[in-house]
Write a protein that holds these residues in place. Sequence first.
Motif, PDB file in Angstrom:
ATOM      1  N   GLU A  64      -3.250   8.625   1.719  1.00 37.64           N
ATOM      2  CA  GLU A  64      -1.937   8.722   2.359  1.00 37.64           C
ATOM      3  C   GLU A  64      -0.952   9.432   1.429  1.00 37.64           C
ATOM      4  OE1 GLU A  64      -0.714   5.340   4.639  1.00 37.64           O
ATOM      5  OE2 GLU A  64       1.364   5.510   4.023  1.00 37.64           O
ATOM      6  N   ARG A  88     -10.678   9.327   8.830  1.00 34.46           N
ATOM      7  CA  ARG A  88      -9.506   8.545   8.373  1.00 34.46           C
ATOM      8  C   ARG A  88      -8.453   9.456   7.746  1.00 34.46           C
ATOM      9  NH1 ARG A  88     -10.442   3.433   4.488  1.00 34.46           N
ATOM     10  NH2 ARG A  88     -11.518   2.695   6.364  1.00 34.46           N
ATOM     11  N   ASP A  91      -6.684  11.074  10.469  1.00 34.21           N
ATOM     12  CA  ASP A  91      -5.834  10.104  11.192  1.00 34.21           C
ATOM     13  C   ASP A  91      -4.512   9.872  10.460  1.00 34.21           C
ATOM     14  OD1 ASP A  91      -7.830   9.806  13.058  1.00 34.21           O
ATOM     15  OD2 ASP A  91      -8.581   7.903  12.264  1.00 34.21           O
ATOM     16  N   ILE A  92      -4.582   9.773   9.146  1.00 30.20           N
ATOM     17  CA  ILE A  92      -3.366   9.541   8.360  1.00 30.20           C
ATOM     18  C   ILE A  92      -2.386  10.710   8.566  1.00 30.20           C
ATOM     19  CG2 ILE A  92      -2.394   9.244   6.043  1.00 30.20           C
ATOM     20  CD1 ILE A  92      -5.139   8.072   5.195  1.00 30.20           C
ATOM     21  N   GLN A  95      -0.829  10.519  11.922  1.00 29.54           N
ATOM     22  CA  GLN A  95       0.128   9.423  11.973  1.00 29.54           C
ATOM     23  C   GLN A  95       1.491   9.857  11.424  1.00 29.54           C
ATOM     24  OE1 GLN A  95      -0.700   6.741  13.451  1.00 29.54           O
ATOM     25  NE2 GLN A  95       1.147   5.575  13.046  1.00 29.54           N
ATOM     26  N   TYR A  96       1.476  10.718  10.434  1.00 26.65           N
ATOM     27  CA  TYR A  96       2.725  11.187   9.823  1.00 26.65           C
ATOM     28  C   TYR A  96       3.234  12.485  10.453  1.00 26.65           C
ATOM     29  CZ  TYR A  96       3.124   7.577   6.314  1.00 26.65           C
ATOM     30  OH  TYR A  96       3.303   6.366   5.692  1.00 26.65           O
ATOM     31  N   PRO A 214       8.127  11.230   5.126  1.00 26.53           N
ATOM     32  CA  PRO A 214       8.821  10.185   4.376  1.00 26.53           C
ATOM     33  C   PRO A 214       7.872   9.461   3.421  1.00 26.53           C
ATOM     34  CG  PRO A 214       8.343   9.446   6.608  1.00 26.53           C
ATOM     35  CD  PRO A 214       7.922  10.886   6.540  1.00 26.53           C
ATOM     36  N   ARG A 215       8.406   9.090   2.278  1.00 30.74           N
ATOM     37  CA  ARG A 215       7.592   8.371   1.279  1.00 30.74           C
ATOM     38  C   ARG A 215       8.521   7.674   0.312  1.00 30.74           C
ATOM     39  NH1 ARG A 215       7.599  13.949   0.721  1.00 30.74           N
ATOM     40  NH2 ARG A 215       8.338  14.741  -1.277  1.00 30.74           N
TER      41      ARG A 215
END
Lengths: 359, 359
Positions: A64, A88, A91-92, A95-96, A214-215
Motif C-alpha cells: 500500500e 492484491r 486491488d490496493i 482502492q486508492y 492520501p497517506r
Amino acid sequence: MQLRIPGPTPCPPEALQAMSRQMINHRGKEFGQLLQSVTARLRQTFQTKEDVLLLSCAGTGGLEAAIVNTLSPGDDILACSCGVFGDRFADIAEQYGAKVNRLNFEWGTPAKPETIRQALRANTNIKAVLVTHNETSTGVTNDLASISSVVNEFDKLLLVDAVSSLGCIDLPTDDWHCDVVVTASQKGWMVPPGLAMISVNEKAWEACSHARMPRFYLDFAKAKDYLQKGQNPWTPAISICYALDATLDLMLNEGLQNVFARHKRVGQMTRNGIKSLGLSLLPDESCASNTVTAVNASDKLDVPKLVQILREEYDVVIAGGQRKLSGKIFRIGHMGLVNEDDIKVTLQAIEKVLPKVRY
Amino acid sequence: MQLRIPGPTPCPPEALQAMSRQMINHRGKEFGQLLQSVTARLRQTFQTKEDVLLLSCAGTGGLEAAIVNTLSPGDDILACSCGVFGDRFADIAEQYGAKVNRLNFEWGTPAKPETIRQALRANTNIKAVLVTHNETSTGVTNDLASISSVVNEFDKLLLVDAVSSLGCIDLPTDDWHCDVVVTASQKGWMVPPGLAMISVNEKAWEACSHARMPRFYLDFAKAKDYLQKGQNPWTPAISICYALDATLDLMLNEGLQNVFARHKRVGQMTRNGIKSLGLSLLPDESCASNTVTAVNASDKLDVPKLVQILREEYDVVIAGGQRKLSGKIFRIGHMGLVNEDDIKVTLQAIEKVLPKVRY
C-alpha cells in the motif's frame, strides 16, 4: 516443528533471543544507532545505494505504501498479476483511485515480458507498472530482469512486490532499475512479522513529490525525514528491529551469494523430491520458485487431510492453495532458515502421508 | 533501567519470555485460539460488548484507521486538541480530505465540554468528534465522561484516542458511548510496540458502511471478517500477540479496578514528589494525568541536560517536551508496569540531578 509454510518462517535462536530484549527509548541514541546500522545492512541486501525505509506493518502495508506514495487518483497503471498477491497489489491501487489496467497471466505461469511490452506500447498513458517478483500463491518467480528492462525501455515507474523473494533470490535493485521494492520481516529475513522494508530510489522520490493519494502513517517522506535523525516518525516495532539486527548479521556472514545458492539448492531438492514421489509441480520448472514450491493435487489428493495429518502426526506444517487453487495444490515454504535436512524431513513426512490421502 | 518515558513502557518478564516464542502458522488453529482469547480479554479491558480489532501498526496507524473507516472526504468533523496528539488526529483527518474544524485548547489545559457543546451547536453539519482521552504531550487527561455525554446529546460519532489511557485510566467504552476507541500495545499493555487495538461499536459500523475514504491495509470490515475465522487479513505481529496474551492475564488477575487504582496512586505520588522538589506541574491538578506527568522547567532548568544526566548517571530515562514545549517541560511516564518503588527511584534521581541543571 518444521514450519514449512511460505511465511511466517522459522526464526533462528539469535532472533528469538533478541526478541526478548527489554524496551528502550525509540527517540534515544541507542535506538538511533540500531536503526542506522540495520538500514545500512538492509541496503546491502537490497543491493542498493538508495534509501531503505522501515515501516511497522505487514507486507500488505508495504505494498500500500508503494502505491500511495508514488501515485495519484486517476493515474493509469499496469498491474501484472499471476496469482493472489499480484491481484492484491492491483486491488490496493484500485482502492486508492488508480485506473488499473490488469494484465493477468494464468495462475502457475509467469508474467511475460513481451506481453508487458505490448501493453505499454498500446497505452502510452501508463505511469507505473506493478509486478510481483515471486508469486507466493503459485510458486512462480517472474523474470524480473527482463520485465524491468522492458519497463525501463518505456521509462515507467516500476513498483516491485519482493515480499517473498528478497534476501533469498537475487534481486539487484539498482542494476535492474527497480524504483520501489517491498519486502517484509517474516519471510527470508527470519524474524517475526511486524516490519515492512522498502527501497525508494531517486525516480520514486520524484514521483512521491507529485503523488496525491492520501497517506499519513505510511508516508515515505516522513519516514526519510525521521531516519536522518535515527528515528521513525511513529513508535516502531522495536523488538523486530532487535531481531533483524541479529539475522542481518547471519545473512551477511553467510554471504548474500551463498544465501541465494542455498535457496537454489533447497528449491531444486524440493522439486526433485516431489517429482520422485510421482507428483507434479504447478508451474513449469523454468519459472519455479526457490522459496516456495506449489504441488499439483489435482483430483488425486485430499489436501486438507494431507495438511492436517502432516501437522498432527509429523509436526510438519505446510500450506494449501489459496482462492481458486484451494484444494487443488499444496505449498511447501523454503525461505529463510532452511537447509537440506529440513527439506529431507519434510519430504519424508509427505511420502509417508501420501498413501493415506489419495482419493 | 527505569524506563520512565510515556511509551514504549517496560515489559514484565512474562511478556519478554513470550516474545521469544517460535513462529506458528497465522492461518492455523493455534493462532486462531490465541487471537480469539486475546480479543475476548481485550473486550473486558475496553469494558465493551462490541467488536475489538487488532491491526499490526503503531497507535498512529490505529488513529488513521479510526478516521478512514468511518468518514468520507468532505465530511465536517470537530477535532478537539490540547496537544501534539490531538493535532495529529486532526492532521490525519485533513490529509484524507475531511473538513476539519479545529477546536484548540491551550496546551496544559483540558478540552472543555461546554466549548465543544457550543461548537456542535454552531455547526450542525459536523458528523464526527475527535478527542484525545489522555494527551501524552502535556500530561492532561480530558474529562471524557462529560465530553462523550455532550457528543451524545448531538448524536455525533465519537472517535477516541485512548492510546495512553486505556488499561490504566478508567474508560467504560460502552457506558460512555465511545464509538471507536484506539489504543496501542506499547503503552498500558506492557508489551512492545507493533499492535493497535481498536473497539468499533454498532454506530461506527453503520458509519463504516457509508465511509468513502480509501483504505485497504487498515480496513475494519476485512479485519472483522477474518476475525470470525480466527485470523487477521494480513500476517499479524504474532510475537506481540503472544506477549499480550501474557500481560492481559496479569492485568485481569490484578483486577481492572486495582490497575486503575495503582495508576492513580503512582500518579498522585509523582505529582506530590515533584511539588515537594519545588517544581510545578504543567497542567492543573484537576486534570493531571495518572499515566504521564508533565513538569514545568520554565527558564529555570536545562531539560536536555537533566534528561542526559538521569540517563547516563542514574539509568533513569525520562522524556523532554515536544514541539512548542521542547525545553519547557519534562515528562515522567508511569503507565503499565509501574509501582511506588519505581516512582521513588525516579524522584530520588531527579532530586540529585536538579542542582546540576539549574540555570
